[in-house]
Structure formats: C-alpha cells, structure tokens
Scaffold this motif. Sequence first.
Motif, PDB file in Angstrom:
ATOM      1  N   ALA A   7     117.311 118.760  79.525  1.00 42.48           N
ATOM      2  CA  ALA A   7     117.499 119.397  80.832  1.00 42.48           C
ATOM      3  C   ALA A   7     118.035 118.397  81.850  1.00 42.48           C
ATOM      4  CB  ALA A   7     116.173 119.982  81.305  1.00 42.48           C
ATOM      5  N   MET A  31     117.621 121.478  88.580  1.00 42.30           N
ATOM      6  CA  MET A  31     117.046 122.119  87.398  1.00 42.30           C
ATOM      7  C   MET A  31     117.101 123.645  87.542  1.00 42.30           C
ATOM      8  SD  MET A  31     116.110 119.941  85.147  1.00 42.30           S
ATOM      9  CE  MET A  31     116.125 118.147  85.130  1.00 42.30           C
ATOM     10  N   TYR A  36     116.634 126.452  84.707  1.00 42.80           N
ATOM     11  CA  TYR A  36     115.264 126.080  84.373  1.00 42.80           C
ATOM     12  C   TYR A  36     114.315 126.476  85.505  1.00 42.80           C
ATOM     13  CZ  TYR A  36     117.247 123.297  80.580  1.00 42.80           C
ATOM     14  OH  TYR A  36     117.918 122.900  79.459  1.00 42.80           O
TER      15      TYR A  36
END
Length: 215
Positions: A7, A31, A36
């Motif tokens: 990530a 993120m 995410y």
Amino acid sequence: MAVRLKALREAGGLEPLSSYLAEDYLLGRRMVECGYRVVLQGCTVDNHNERTGIYAFLDRHYRWLGMRWRINPWSCLVEMVTIPTTWMLGWVIAEPREAPIALGFLAIFGIVDILKVRAVRGNRPMPFYTILLKPVKDLCHILLLLASLWNDRVNWRGHLYRLHWGSRITHLPAEERKTLPPFLFPMRMGDEWPGASVPWVARSQGSVEPASANR
C-alpha cells in the motif's frame, strides 16, 4: 502507524512527503485516495509528558494548530465556536447577572468531558482539579488557535522552518529567524524551553545548529 509495504508503494512512498511536517496525516489521505481505509486502533496509549515544561507544551500545540490552519482551516473555524468556554464567556459579558447560570453550565460541560476521558481511559478516575482547570485550558487553546493563524515559522527538533500550505516546510534563512509572538513566548526561536530535560540546540554566532553529542 502500521502500513503495508504494498500500500505504501501504491501511495508513492515516503519520499514525496519528506518536505511536509504533517506527513503522517497526509500519508493517511493518500492511502484513502488509493482505495484503502484508515482504521484507528481500539486500545489507547497513555502518554505522560512528565518532564515537559509549560512553554514546551504551548509550543507543541502552537505548531500543531499552525499546521491545521494550513491543512484544513475550516476545522479550526468550526472548533472556535464549539468550545463551551467561548459561549459561556460571551454569556457572562452579555448578561453579567446570569453569570452563576453560565458557570453552572460550564461546570456541567466540564464534568461531561471528564467522564468521556475517563471512559476512554478504561474507567480510571480523573483528579477533581482537572474540572477546575478545564476553563483555563480552553482559554489557552483559544489564544493559541487565534495566534497560530499567522504562524508561518516552526521550530522542529532544533531546526527552523517556514510553514507553507498543506504543512510543507522549507528551511529558514538565518536573516529571517525572528522571534515567536512576544505576547505568548518571550524568547528566541531555538532557545531552550524552560523545564526541558534535554537541550535541543546549541548556539553559535546567533544561529541555530543541531546540539552536539558532547552537550
């Protein structure tokens, strides 16, 4: 913070954030932009600043609020009108005869806040004097919130920077290293804060340099 390497690479890594002071917050936003979720840990961590003086405490919040104004100024504006002490003071000024009622409401708000903090602390009791000190803390916070609006200089680990939009920082030239607002901090930027246990900086011909290992 715990971030999966995959990530982190998708978000562009840490290097693009190396010139930002609030890099942890900005990394979380990246993120989210990559699809995410940012999840907060369920347990709390006690952080006791036993050796931090009052000036170092104020300086930390002064720096944080300066970053917040440049990341999300709307949150600062909303916060200014959500502090109960602000409304209670306005009430007392507008209707001095109703001061006892206003103080009563302020006490209720203080008790509610203490109960919330106690719940977060696992139902551990809070000292009674924290209720009495809450209005003082609120007033200090309001002053810092207003003063930090014009704060474009920060002292981070003995180095002086100019604070830009989004919390981007650049080194301050020596000739621009001026003082913090004297009505809040009557000392030079880079000076040791009273009560600090470890010297952050050493002085050399009026400049600010990293402290040596011998010191």
